[in-house]
Design an enzyme around this catalytic site. Structure first.
Site, PDB file in Angstrom:
ATOM      1  N   GLY A  15       0.842  -1.207   0.000  1.00  0.00           N
ATOM      2  CA  GLY A  15       0.000   0.000   0.000  1.00  0.00           C
ATOM      3  C   GLY A  15       0.873   1.252   0.000  1.00  0.00           C
ATOM      4  O   GLY A  15       1.890   1.300   0.688  1.00  0.00           O
ATOM      5  N   ARG A  76       0.894  -5.246  -5.502  1.00  0.00           N
ATOM      6  CA  ARG A  76       1.114  -6.452  -4.704  1.00  0.00           C
ATOM      7  C   ARG A  76       1.285  -7.575  -5.719  1.00  0.00           C
ATOM      8  O   ARG A  76       0.334  -7.939  -6.391  1.00  0.00           O
ATOM      9  CB  ARG A  76      -0.058  -6.683  -3.745  1.00  0.00           C
ATOM     10  CG  ARG A  76      -0.122  -5.590  -2.673  1.00  0.00           C
ATOM     11  CD  ARG A  76      -1.211  -5.814  -1.635  1.00  0.00           C
ATOM     12  NE  ARG A  76      -1.058  -4.902  -0.517  1.00  0.00           N
ATOM     13  CZ  ARG A  76      -1.918  -3.938  -0.189  1.00  0.00           C
ATOM     14  NH1 ARG A  76      -3.019  -3.781  -0.879  1.00  0.00           N
ATOM     15  NH2 ARG A  76      -1.698  -3.156   0.846  1.00  0.00           N
ATOM     16  N   ASP A 107       5.188  -4.911   5.797  1.00  0.00           N
ATOM     17  CA  ASP A 107       5.590  -6.281   6.138  1.00  0.00           C
ATOM     18  C   ASP A 107       5.648  -7.219   4.930  1.00  0.00           C
ATOM     19  O   ASP A 107       6.573  -8.024   4.820  1.00  0.00           O
ATOM     20  CB  ASP A 107       4.756  -6.869   7.281  1.00  0.00           C
ATOM     21  CG  ASP A 107       3.267  -6.673   7.088  1.00  0.00           C
ATOM     22  OD1 ASP A 107       2.866  -6.195   6.011  1.00  0.00           O
ATOM     23  OD2 ASP A 107       2.512  -7.010   8.004  1.00  0.00           O
ATOM     24  N   THR A 130       4.467   2.718   5.398  1.00  0.00           N
ATOM     25  CA  THR A 130       3.080   2.266   5.551  1.00  0.00           C
ATOM     26  C   THR A 130       2.362   3.205   6.508  1.00  0.00           C
ATOM     27  O   THR A 130       2.953   3.639   7.500  1.00  0.00           O
ATOM     28  CB  THR A 130       2.980   0.822   6.095  1.00  0.00           C
ATOM     29  OG1 THR A 130       1.646   0.595   6.580  1.00  0.00           O
ATOM     30  CG2 THR A 130       3.936   0.528   7.234  1.00  0.00           C
ATOM     31  N   ASP A 132       0.163   2.375   8.504  1.00  0.00           N
ATOM     32  CA  ASP A 132      -0.326   1.632   9.671  1.00  0.00           C
ATOM     33  C   ASP A 132       0.560   1.733  10.913  1.00  0.00           C
ATOM     34  O   ASP A 132       0.122   1.426  12.017  1.00  0.00           O
ATOM     35  CB  ASP A 132      -0.487   0.146   9.324  1.00  0.00           C
ATOM     36  CG  ASP A 132      -1.602  -0.105   8.329  1.00  0.00           C
ATOM     37  OD1 ASP A 132      -2.453   0.786   8.161  1.00  0.00           O
ATOM     38  OD2 ASP A 132      -1.614  -1.180   7.714  1.00  0.00           O
ATOM     39  N   ASP A 134       2.816  -0.274  11.769  1.00  0.00           N
ATOM     40  CA  ASP A 134       2.815  -1.592  12.410  1.00  0.00           C
ATOM     41  C   ASP A 134       4.094  -2.380  12.132  1.00  0.00           C
ATOM     42  O   ASP A 134       4.045  -3.571  11.833  1.00  0.00           O
ATOM     43  CB  ASP A 134       1.581  -2.395  11.953  1.00  0.00           C
ATOM     44  CG  ASP A 134       1.548  -2.591  10.447  1.00  0.00           C
ATOM     45  OD1 ASP A 134       2.326  -1.919   9.739  1.00  0.00           O
ATOM     46  OD2 ASP A 134       0.751  -3.413   9.975  1.00  0.00           O
ATOM     47  N   ARG A 176      -6.156  -2.788   9.326  1.00  0.00           N
ATOM     48  CA  ARG A 176      -6.726  -4.138   9.325  1.00  0.00           C
ATOM     49  C   ARG A 176      -6.295  -4.903  10.565  1.00  0.00           C
ATOM     50  O   ARG A 176      -7.073  -5.585  11.202  1.00  0.00           O
ATOM     51  CB  ARG A 176      -6.241  -4.896   8.089  1.00  0.00           C
ATOM     52  CG  ARG A 176      -7.282  -5.054   7.032  1.00  0.00           C
ATOM     53  CD  ARG A 176      -6.799  -5.956   5.935  1.00  0.00           C
ATOM     54  NE  ARG A 176      -5.478  -5.596   5.454  1.00  0.00           N
ATOM     55  CZ  ARG A 176      -5.165  -5.408   4.182  1.00  0.00           C
ATOM     56  NH1 ARG A 176      -6.083  -5.555   3.254  1.00  0.00           N
ATOM     57  NH2 ARG A 176      -3.939  -5.103   3.819  1.00  0.00           N
TER      58      ARG A 176
END
Ligand code: F6P
Length: 326
Positions: A15, A76, A107, A130, A132, A134, A176
């Protein structure tokens, strides 16, 4: 600088995130500073497999630091997941004499990179890109700061209309598997409740709070991370409606606006610092690591550790939502 690297390539994968362009610019210009040849790869691993590889120079990255998205595009790639796809990707890199890579992504990107190094022994350094946040090994990922500021801007506007109509809003934000966008933006907008995938929802507490805060507030805002256990904003809204049918309730899904826009100062500086560090790391002979920033200092974390981020939600932050929502 101890390596023999002469030609490097940069790509973005997974993303997109605001600040990726600042990272690409930093990689290209740092490579040129150290007299390396530098290539761009279009559409991430997909472009590597299909030989979408082209030389870049100082001009190719002019006037991009302020732009959202990624000028290299991203994808992707299914083909890169196969041994054959990765073999083709490696052959394409060889055709251009590329002997080092900088991968900007999350990731999935680093999982692919680790496999690629294992099979083809090519040095790869990662930049955490990203929204996120994360990944382990960096306090913040490139794009996170801009994304949470986008959320704040949107929810402040929602709050205006919610207040005028005495409404309850359930707002869904991205994430997510990670509640970090929800948590920080939730504190920043004075949300009455924040629901995140990492913490089991206590419905009774949530309903009590909604009921209690009604005395002091015309509007209430609940921030829900898309991956929360209830199943997103509409599911949460339904539960609230069952309990309080009298509430004037609306749902708003912020969606992909969170991924776009001009990167914040934080993200531009982060991407610039990490881009320089990544190229220098390749020249120092490092490989298979992600460059990050921990307590303001550059740090390198092996890909397998960076992606094993167990979301360490700081429960103090959630309790701040509780304390301040009354
Ligand atoms: O990983 C970044 C992210 O924006 C997540 O927060 C979100 O769940 C996902 O990507 C959405 O992916 P896509 O753009 O493929 O729908």
């Amino acid at each position: 600088m101890s390596s023999n690297i002469k030609n490097i390539a940069v790509f973005t994968s997974g993303g997109d995130a605001p600040g990726m362009n600042a990272g690409i610019r930093a990689v290209v210009r740092t490579a040129l500073h150290y007299n390396l040849n530098v290539f761009g790869i279009g559409r991430g691993y997909d472009g590597m497999v299909n030989n979408d590889i082209f030389p870049m120079d100082a001009k190719s990255v002019a006037n991009i630091i302020q732009r959202g998205g990624t000028i290299l595009k991203t994808a992707r790639s299914e083909e890169f997941r196969t041994v054959e796809g990765r073999r083709r990707a490696y052959e394409n890199l060889q055709k251009h004499g590329i002997d080092g890579l900088v991968a900007i992504g999350g990731d999935g990107t680093f999982t692919g990179a680790a496999k690629f190094i294992e099979e083809h022994n090519i040095p790869v350094i990662g930049l955490p890109g990203t929204i996120d946040n994360d990944l382990a090994g960096t306090d913040f990922t490139i794009g996170y700061d801009t994304a949470i500021n986008t959320v704040i801007d949107a929810v402040d506007k929602i709050r205006d209309t919610a207040e005028s109509h005495d409404r309850v809003f359930v707002v869904e934000v991205m994430g997510r598997d990670s509640g970090l966008i929800a948590l920080r933006s939730g504190i920043s907008v004075g949300a009455e409740c924040v629901l995140i995938p990492e913490i089991k929802v206590n419905y009774e507490a949530m309903m009590d709070r909604l009921d209690r805060t009604r005395k002091n507030k015309a509007s209430r805002v609940i921030i829900v991370a898309e991956g929360d256990e209830v199943g997103g904003a509409f599911a949460v809204a339904e539960r609230i409606k069952e309990r309080f049918p009298q509430y004037d309730l609306r749902v708003s899904i912020l969606g992909h606006i969170q991924r776009g826009g001009s990167p914040s100062c934080m993200d531009r500086v982060l991407a610039s610092r990490l881009g320089v560090a990544a190229v220098e790391a390749l020249l120092e002979g490092r490989r298979g690591e992600m460059a990050g920033l921990i307590h303001g200092k550059i740090a390198f974390t092996p890909f397998d550790k960076a992606i094993k981020h167990i979301s360490t939600i700081n429960e103090n932050l959630l309790s701040i939502v509780d304390i301040l929502s009354s």
